[in-house]
Write a protein that holds these residues in place. Structure first.
Motif, PDB file in Angstrom:
ATOM      1  N   VAL A  83       0.840  -1.199   0.000  1.00  0.00           N
ATOM      2  CA  VAL A  83       0.000   0.000   0.000  1.00  0.00           C
ATOM      3  C   VAL A  83       0.879   1.254   0.000  1.00  0.00           C
ATOM      4  O   VAL A  83       0.568   2.238  -0.673  1.00  0.00           O
ATOM      5  CB  VAL A  83      -0.968  -0.015   1.209  1.00  0.00           C
ATOM      6  CG1 VAL A  83      -1.665   1.311   1.379  1.00  0.00           C
ATOM      7  CG2 VAL A  83      -1.973  -1.136   1.053  1.00  0.00           C
ATOM      8  N   GLY A  84       1.988   1.199   0.720  1.00  0.00           N
ATOM      9  CA  GLY A  84       2.906   2.334   0.765  1.00  0.00           C
ATOM     10  C   GLY A  84       3.506   2.650  -0.596  1.00  0.00           C
ATOM     11  O   GLY A  84       3.804   3.812  -0.907  1.00  0.00           O
ATOM     12  N   LEU A  85       3.690   1.628  -1.428  1.00  0.00           N
ATOM     13  CA  LEU A  85       4.213   1.849  -2.772  1.00  0.00           C
ATOM     14  C   LEU A  85       3.282   2.731  -3.597  1.00  0.00           C
ATOM     15  O   LEU A  85       3.738   3.465  -4.476  1.00  0.00           O
ATOM     16  CB  LEU A  85       4.408   0.511  -3.493  1.00  0.00           C
ATOM     17  CG  LEU A  85       5.692  -0.240  -3.174  1.00  0.00           C
ATOM     18  CD1 LEU A  85       5.642  -1.638  -3.754  1.00  0.00           C
ATOM     19  CD2 LEU A  85       6.890   0.502  -3.698  1.00  0.00           C
ATOM     20  N   LEU A  86       1.990   2.652  -3.309  1.00  0.00           N
ATOM     21  CA  LEU A  86       1.021   3.487  -4.033  1.00  0.00           C
ATOM     22  C   LEU A  86       1.238   4.972  -3.773  1.00  0.00           C
ATOM     23  O   LEU A  86       0.847   5.813  -4.586  1.00  0.00           O
ATOM     24  CB  LEU A  86      -0.410   3.095  -3.656  1.00  0.00           C
ATOM     25  CG  LEU A  86      -0.845   1.693  -4.059  1.00  0.00           C
ATOM     26  CD1 LEU A  86      -2.219   1.375  -3.478  1.00  0.00           C
ATOM     27  CD2 LEU A  86      -0.854   1.551  -5.564  1.00  0.00           C
ATOM     28  N   GLY A  92       7.558  10.259  -5.312  1.00  0.00           N
ATOM     29  CA  GLY A  92       8.957  10.251  -5.736  1.00  0.00           C
ATOM     30  C   GLY A  92       9.141  10.707  -7.167  1.00  0.00           C
ATOM     31  O   GLY A  92      10.149  11.332  -7.507  1.00  0.00           O
ATOM     32  N   LEU A  93       8.168  10.408  -8.033  1.00  0.00           N
ATOM     33  CA  LEU A  93       8.255  10.842  -9.427  1.00  0.00           C
ATOM     34  C   LEU A  93       7.877  12.305  -9.603  1.00  0.00           C
ATOM     35  O   LEU A  93       8.420  12.997 -10.459  1.00  0.00           O
ATOM     36  CB  LEU A  93       7.369   9.965 -10.309  1.00  0.00           C
ATOM     37  CG  LEU A  93       7.812   8.510 -10.458  1.00  0.00           C
ATOM     38  CD1 LEU A  93       6.787   7.733 -11.269  1.00  0.00           C
ATOM     39  CD2 LEU A  93       9.181   8.406 -11.070  1.00  0.00           C
ATOM     40  N   MET A  94       6.934  12.804  -8.795  1.00  0.00           N
ATOM     41  CA  MET A  94       6.525  14.209  -8.912  1.00  0.00           C
ATOM     42  C   MET A  94       7.588  15.149  -8.355  1.00  0.00           C
ATOM     43  O   MET A  94       7.774  16.248  -8.871  1.00  0.00           O
ATOM     44  CB  MET A  94       5.200  14.436  -8.172  1.00  0.00           C
ATOM     45  CG  MET A  94       4.002  13.873  -8.899  1.00  0.00           C
ATOM     46  SD  MET A  94       2.431  14.367  -8.176  1.00  0.00           S
ATOM     47  CE  MET A  94       2.481  13.614  -6.569  1.00  0.00           C
ATOM     48  N   PHE A  95       8.259  14.751  -7.292  1.00  0.00           N
ATOM     49  CA  PHE A  95       9.278  15.585  -6.650  1.00  0.00           C
ATOM     50  C   PHE A  95      10.599  14.821  -6.606  1.00  0.00           C
ATOM     51  O   PHE A  95      10.951  14.256  -5.576  1.00  0.00           O
ATOM     52  CB  PHE A  95       8.834  15.973  -5.236  1.00  0.00           C
ATOM     53  CG  PHE A  95       7.456  16.556  -5.182  1.00  0.00           C
ATOM     54  CD1 PHE A  95       7.212  17.832  -5.669  1.00  0.00           C
ATOM     55  CD2 PHE A  95       6.400  15.835  -4.647  1.00  0.00           C
ATOM     56  CE1 PHE A  95       5.935  18.374  -5.617  1.00  0.00           C
ATOM     57  CE2 PHE A  95       5.124  16.372  -4.593  1.00  0.00           C
ATOM     58  CZ  PHE A  95       4.899  17.648  -5.079  1.00  0.00           C
ATOM     59  N   PRO A  96      11.347  14.790  -7.703  1.00  0.00           N
ATOM     60  CA  PRO A  96      12.572  14.001  -7.741  1.00  0.00           C
ATOM     61  C   PRO A  96      13.630  14.517  -6.761  1.00  0.00           C
ATOM     62  O   PRO A  96      13.886  15.717  -6.691  1.00  0.00           O
ATOM     63  CB  PRO A  96      13.073  14.146  -9.179  1.00  0.00           C
ATOM     64  CG  PRO A  96      12.089  14.950  -9.916  1.00  0.00           C
ATOM     65  CD  PRO A  96      11.079  15.458  -8.960  1.00  0.00           C
ATOM     66  N   SER A  97      14.180  13.605  -6.016  1.00  0.00           N
ATOM     67  CA  SER A  97      15.279  13.902  -5.094  1.00  0.00           C
ATOM     68  C   SER A  97      15.980  12.587  -4.770  1.00  0.00           C
ATOM     69  O   SER A  97      15.465  11.506  -5.059  1.00  0.00           O
ATOM     70  CB  SER A  97      14.753  14.547  -3.812  1.00  0.00           C
ATOM     71  OG  SER A  97      14.001  13.614  -3.065  1.00  0.00           O
ATOM     72  N   GLY A 100      13.813  10.662  -2.191  1.00  0.00           N
ATOM     73  CA  GLY A 100      12.678  10.010  -2.844  1.00  0.00           C
ATOM     74  C   GLY A 100      13.104   8.807  -3.662  1.00  0.00           C
ATOM     75  O   GLY A 100      12.452   7.762  -3.646  1.00  0.00           O
ATOM     76  N   ASP A 101      14.237   8.961  -4.382  1.00  0.00           N
ATOM     77  CA  ASP A 101      14.760   7.833  -5.150  1.00  0.00           C
ATOM     78  C   ASP A 101      15.175   6.677  -4.236  1.00  0.00           C
ATOM     79  O   ASP A 101      14.950   5.513  -4.553  1.00  0.00           O
ATOM     80  CB  ASP A 101      15.951   8.268  -6.000  1.00  0.00           C
ATOM     81  CG  ASP A 101      15.538   9.057  -7.225  1.00  0.00           C
ATOM     82  OD1 ASP A 101      14.327   9.089  -7.534  1.00  0.00           O
ATOM     83  OD2 ASP A 101      16.430   9.637  -7.876  1.00  0.00           O
ATOM     84  N   ALA A 102      15.771   7.003  -3.091  1.00  0.00           N
ATOM     85  CA  ALA A 102      16.173   5.954  -2.145  1.00  0.00           C
ATOM     86  C   ALA A 102      14.951   5.236  -1.587  1.00  0.00           C
ATOM     87  O   ALA A 102      14.956   4.004  -1.444  1.00  0.00           O
ATOM     88  CB  ALA A 102      17.003   6.554  -1.020  1.00  0.00           C
ATOM     89  N   LEU A 103      13.887   5.982  -1.274  1.00  0.00           N
ATOM     90  CA  LEU A 103      12.655   5.354  -0.788  1.00  0.00           C
ATOM     91  C   LEU A 103      12.037   4.446  -1.849  1.00  0.00           C
ATOM     92  O   LEU A 103      11.567   3.347  -1.541  1.00  0.00           O
ATOM     93  CB  LEU A 103      11.642   6.412  -0.349  1.00  0.00           C
ATOM     94  CG  LEU A 103      11.904   7.077   0.992  1.00  0.00           C
ATOM     95  CD1 LEU A 103      10.919   8.218   1.224  1.00  0.00           C
ATOM     96  CD2 LEU A 103      11.816   6.065   2.109  1.00  0.00           C
ATOM     97  N   ILE A 104      12.043   4.909  -3.099  1.00  0.00           N
ATOM     98  CA  ILE A 104      11.535   4.072  -4.186  1.00  0.00           C
ATOM     99  C   ILE A 104      12.377   2.806  -4.307  1.00  0.00           C
ATOM    100  O   ILE A 104      11.835   1.701  -4.417  1.00  0.00           O
ATOM    101  CB  ILE A 104      11.524   4.853  -5.522  1.00  0.00           C
ATOM    102  CG1 ILE A 104      10.454   5.934  -5.505  1.00  0.00           C
ATOM    103  CG2 ILE A 104      11.288   3.916  -6.699  1.00  0.00           C
ATOM    104  CD1 ILE A 104      10.499   6.873  -6.702  1.00  0.00           C
TER     105      ILE A 104
END
Length: 176
Positions: A83-86, A92-97, A100-104
């Motif tokens: 559910v968290g992946l949703l 992460g895609l809307m606000f690239p950093s 965010g990339d590490a969380l993805i």
């Protein structure tokens, strides 16, 4: 991978360890009758705690349930991650950093690891392949998951990152 092991360890039921420690101390001394004598018996054998914990360590849900542990908490963690992946992927895609990339990267690798682990557990059974091949398959899965996470982290820190790569792919115009 460290997060994977932390979630697995937190989901493990410690009651079978406690019972086996009490049974182990009952063999050498009189059976503990109260909490104080049970705690003395537990503190008297610290090597048993490490040995029992190592024997009870299980990576997969099937091996955990065979060891006597409940895997309901693990199932809940897997569903919470799904559910968290949703939320993690779109944000992460809307606000690239890099964060965010590490969380993805962590979320996707944990999700794929748990999914592939279920497949390996279901189809590489000890009754069919002996005891060595399933252990090797699980070890290889851990190695592949660690390499995948390491490769994604390398890509995040030394290149444009996951979110910017996906944005670049989406913005590519087809040749006419």
């Amino acid at each position: 991978m460290a997060l994977h092991f932390a979630l697995r360890a937190s989901c493990r039921n410690s009651a079978p360890i406690f019972v086996s420690l009490l049974n182990g101390s009952a063999r050498t001394a009189a059976a503990p009758t109260g909490i104080a004598s049970a705690s003395r018996a537990l503190l008297a054998k610290p090597a048993t705690v490490a040995t029992t914990s190592l024997r009870q360590f299980a990576v997969s849900a099937a091996r955990r349930s065979a060891a006597g542990g409940s895997h309901i908490a693990l199932w809940n963690a897997e569903r919470a991650l799904s559910v968290g992946l949703l939320g993690v992927i779109p944000v992460g895609l809307m606000f690239p950093s890099q964060v965010g990339d590490a969380l993805i990267a962590i979320s996707v690798v944990m999700h794929q690891h748990w999914g592939l682990e279920a497949i390996v557990t279901d189809y590489v059974r000890p009754i069919l392949f002996g005891t060595l091949v399933p252990k090797l398959a699980h070890g290889l899965l851990l190695l592949v998951s660690a390499a995948t996470l390491g490769g994604l982290f390398y890509f995040i820190h030394n290149d444009i990152g996951i979110a910017n790569t996906i944005r670049k792919i989406w913005s590519t115009k087809p040749k006419a």
